[in-house]
Scaffold this motif. Structure first.
Motif, PDB file in Angstrom:
ATOM      1  N   UNK A  45       0.842  -1.206   0.000  1.00 33.36           N
ATOM      2  CA  UNK A  45       0.000   0.000   0.000  1.00 33.36           C
ATOM      3  C   UNK A  45       0.869   1.245   0.000  1.00 33.36           C
ATOM      4  N   UNK A  49       0.683   4.496  -2.398  1.00 36.87           N
ATOM      5  CA  UNK A  49       0.451   5.869  -1.924  1.00 36.87           C
ATOM      6  C   UNK A  49       1.541   6.811  -2.400  1.00 36.87           C
ATOM      7  N   UNK A  54      -0.417  10.245  -2.725  1.00 34.94           N
ATOM      8  CA  UNK A  54      -1.217  10.334  -1.496  1.00 34.94           C
ATOM      9  C   UNK A  54      -0.322  10.456  -0.267  1.00 34.94           C
ATOM     10  N   UNK A  55       0.912   9.975  -0.388  1.00 31.59           N
ATOM     11  CA  UNK A  55       1.897  10.140   0.695  1.00 31.59           C
ATOM     12  C   UNK A  55       3.194  10.628   0.071  1.00 31.59           C
ATOM     13  N   UNK A  75      -1.837  21.005  -3.344  1.00 30.35           N
ATOM     14  CA  UNK A  75      -3.028  21.267  -4.163  1.00 30.35           C
ATOM     15  C   UNK A  75      -2.788  20.826  -5.608  1.00 30.35           C
ATOM     16  N   UNK A  76      -1.561  21.047  -6.101  1.00 33.25           N
ATOM     17  CA  UNK A  76      -1.235  20.624  -7.471  1.00 33.25           C
ATOM     18  C   UNK A  76      -1.239  19.107  -7.580  1.00 33.25           C
ATOM     19  N   UNK A  78      -2.951  17.120  -5.697  1.00 31.50           N
ATOM     20  CA  UNK A  78      -4.363  16.727  -5.633  1.00 31.50           C
ATOM     21  C   UNK A  78      -5.004  16.864  -7.013  1.00 31.50           C
ATOM     22  N   UNK A  81      -4.102  13.997  -9.232  1.00 32.05           N
ATOM     23  CA  UNK A  81      -4.916  12.791  -8.971  1.00 32.05           C
ATOM     24  C   UNK A  81      -6.276  12.924  -9.628  1.00 32.05           C
ATOM     25  N   UNK A  87      -8.724   5.592  -8.707  1.00 31.42           N
ATOM     26  CA  UNK A  87      -8.431   4.793  -7.511  1.00 31.42           C
ATOM     27  C   UNK A  87      -9.526   3.771  -7.225  1.00 31.42           C
ATOM     28  N   UNK A 163      -5.875  -1.028  -4.689  1.00 30.96           N
ATOM     29  CA  UNK A 163      -5.239  -1.652  -3.527  1.00 30.96           C
ATOM     30  C   UNK A 163      -6.149  -2.768  -3.010  1.00 30.96           C
TER      31      UNK A 163
END
Ligand SMILES: Nc1ncnc2c1ncn2[C@@H]1O[C@H](COP(=O)(O)OP(=O)(O)OP(=O)(O)O)[C@@H](O)[C@H]1O
Ligand SMILES: [Mg+2]
Lengths: 239, 386
Positions: A45, A49, A54-55, A75-76, A78, A81, A87, A163
């Motif tokens: 995982x 991420x 995400x991480x 923000x960029x 995000x 994604x 996802x 995932x």
């Protein structure tokens, strides 16, 4: 190209530091279906991420094409994604008060007539055309997960991350979900984390992780047929 | 065609969560607006009852049996702005107000003064006749007659009248009704002089216009006695509009202070409670927000969404609450409040002003902590929680 370079992800809890990922370098090409396998706690995982933004990795870097995540604002990342990634999580995470169609359409970049038609088409392809106006509580687990697959495709993603999408499904439903995801490789990269080697029979490449380290990358034919064999090699017992 | 994440969609699909919140808001707006407008109506009531002070001022001697002393009268007469000075004897009739029965002056005037004053107020006989000289008779204006619920022929003051200074040793009957909304009652001076031997002989004066009346009043006896007026407070009392208003407002100021405090507390408690309630609802939706953040919805968008949802709900609740208050006050205005001498204004801006903080404070309480949590939210922690 999606990838990370010498990426590590460390969790510090007091004076103890756990490495979820250690010095992982990997490049994932478009048009391919990747499987990620490894014992529980091996960092599957975590790799997902880091690759999806995400991480942020604690060391090293991750990027999509020329877009290096740590050189941009969150923000960029995000927005990346939103525009380029899809996802599927282990749980479908559908909004209980929205219909199936609404749950899917909210991932579209623009919620309009065209997006609604597209959502209906995806749901039809996934055998859910009768469910469009139902609420998630009226669906089975497999149906819900297929809805979340449709949601992941709504923005025409260049990469789909999944995932353990089949962990809570029976065999037939699991295959149906993975087949749908695998078919997306004609339009981008597909990355699926799973414990079940059978689901990766059709994968182009399987990445094996152990203790946060990418131990090898090999074609799926050479995978042990018994998933437990993989766990036995791991340091952390399966849940 | 609403966006799936629009507030309207959420409201329609979650009535069990939206309606209790909405109900609390409606109720609080109703509570605060109606309490405030009822309290404010006391002030309005007094101004209505003493409406005649817009047309004349009456001056009474401090010693009950006396006339207004000659040198004090001279001061009034010598003022060029004064139009007419009249001597009036008077007695009192009871009226109904929220504060209970209050005495209302019945002016005993000479016929020519009475004719002048009715003309000055702009009223005339609607029905009946003017009181006959020396007889226990009076005329009342429509508004006053309605408050006392009397018709021509009914007794307006008598030996058995309760309370304070109102009443008459002989029953005084209503013989005529005057037009209009100004509260006024008149009788003959000869009747008063013969009947109320110990009653004060007052002086009534008018000016050419209302602005002059205010100015003359202030010159004679300033409403806020910081400076000395031309009349001596130890000898006479000037019952001017401003004096009456100040008296009432002074006696009500504590009430308004308490009301402001109560309103503030109610708003605070309601905002806190509904803030906590919606905080619980938002916490239940954290998984939803986490997934949206994971699939690429910006945090600012999520915060805007919950602020929008809460503010829209509180505004709708406010509007319904204000409407309910308006309907409630309108419905009972003539049937319940006015007969009790309570002049409510269903559109009293003062009352609604008190309710304006409600939507803002509720939104603030509801959203503040959640917004912080949303901005810091790590979607992975929720996605991994199985
Ligand atoms: N928030 C966290 N705090 C501390 N340690 C964490 C945290 N999240 C993950 N870890 C640790 O990081 C390591 C890798 O976790 P990760 O979730 O990536 O494993 P995984 O391969 O996905 O396991 P599974 O198959 O059980 O899902 C594990 O040892 C885990 O305990
Ligand atoms: Mg995992």
């Amino acid at each position: 190209m999606l990838g990370c370079e010498r990426a590590s992800l460390a969790y510090t809890d007091g004076e103890r530091t756990t490495y979820a990922l250690r010095d992982v370098t990997v490049t994932l090409a478009p048009g391919r279906f990747y499987g990620i396998m490894g014992p529980s706690g091996s960092g599957k995982s975590s790799l997902l991420y880091v690759l999806s933004g995400l991480k942020p990795p604690t060391e090293g870097s991750a990027r999509f094409g020329g877009f290096v995540y740590n050189q941009h604002s969150s923000a960029d990342v995000t927005r990346l994604r939103r525009e380029k990634f899809g996802f599927v999580f282990q749980q479908p995470f559908l909004m209980s008060y929205l219909t199936v169609a609404e749950n899917v359409v909210l991932a579209a970049p623009q919620v309009d007539r065209a997006a609604r038609d597209k959502a209906a088409r995806f749901l039809d392809d996934l055998g859910l055309s009768d469910m469009i106006h139902k609420f998630p509580s009226q669906l089975s687990g497999g149906e819900k997960q297929r809805v979340s697959v449709a949601r992941a495709m709504m923005n025409d993603p260049e990469v789909i991350f999944a995932d353990e999408p089949t962990a809570s499904l029976d065999h037939a439903n699991g295959h149906r979900v993975v087949d749908t995801l695998a078919a997306w490789r004609t339009r981008g990269t597909v990355v699926v984390v799973t414990h079940d080697p059978e689901m990766l029979a059709d994968a182009d490449e399987v990445l094996l992780l152990r203790d946060g380290v990418l131990v090898e990358s090999r074609p799926p034919e050479s995978l042990p047929s018994e998933p437990k064999a993989l766990h036995r090699t791991g340091t952390v017992a399966p849940i | 065609m609403h966006h799936p994440l629009s507030a309207i969609t959420y409201f329609r699909r979650n009535p069990g969560k939206v309606l209790p919140m909405g109900f609390v808001i409606v109720l609080s707006v109703f509570l605060i607006a109606s309490i405030s407008s009822l309290a404010n109506s006391i002030d309005r009531t007094i101004l209505t009852i003493y409406g005649y002070t817009n047309y004349f001022t009456y001056v009474i001697p401090q010693r009950v049996t006396q006339r207004v002393p000659e040198e004090q009268l001279a001061v009034i007469r010598d003022d060029a702005r004064v139009e007419r000075v009249m001597e009036a004897s008077l007695f009192f009739t009871n009226i109904k107000t929220v504060m209970g029965q209050l005495p209302f002056v019945v002016l005993g005037l000479e016929p020519e003064d009475r004719a002048y004053l009715t003309g000055r107020i702009g009223t005339s006989l609607l029905s009946g006749r003017m009181p006959a000289e020396g007889m226990p008779e009076a005329v009342l204006s429509e508004a006053l007659a309605r408050n006392k619920n009397v018709k021509i022929g009914d007794v307006i003051a008598g030996p058995t009248d309760e309370g304070g200074i109102a009443g008459s040793p002989v029953p005084v009957r209503c013989v005529g009704i005057l037009k209009g909304t100004v509260w006024i009652a008149m009788t003959t001076k000869s009747f008063c002089d013969a009947t109320f031997l110990t009653a004060p002989r007052s002086t009534v004066f008018t000016t050419r216009n209302r602005a002059d009346l205010t100015a003359v009043n202030e010159d004679l006896m300033p409403a806020r006695r910081r400076t000395q007026g031309k009349l001596s407070p130890s000898k006479v009392l000037v019952l001017s509009r401003q004096n009456l208003i100040n008296q009432v407002r002074d006696s009500l100021s504590t009430l308004f202070l308490i009301m402001g405090f109560v309103n503030g507390t109610v708003i605070f408690v309601i905002a806190l409670m509904s803030g906590m309630l919606s905080n619980i609802y938002f916490t239940q939706r954290m998984a939803e927000f986490a997934v949206l953040a994971a699939i690429g919805y910006q945090r600012t968008r999520l915060v805007t969404r919950i602020v929008g949802e809460t503010f829209l709900l509180t505004c709708i609740g406010w509007a319904i609450g204000a409407l309910v208050t308006f309907l409630f006050l309108s419905a009972f205005r003539t049937t319940l409040f006015e007969p009790k001498g309570l002049f409510v204004d269903p559109l009293d801006p003062f009352a609604y002003r008190y309710t304006i903080p409600i939507p803002f404070s509720i939104t603030l309480f509801a959203v503040a902590t959640i917004a912080l949590r949303l901005m810091r939210l790590d979607p992975v922690t929720i996605i991994e929680r199985r």
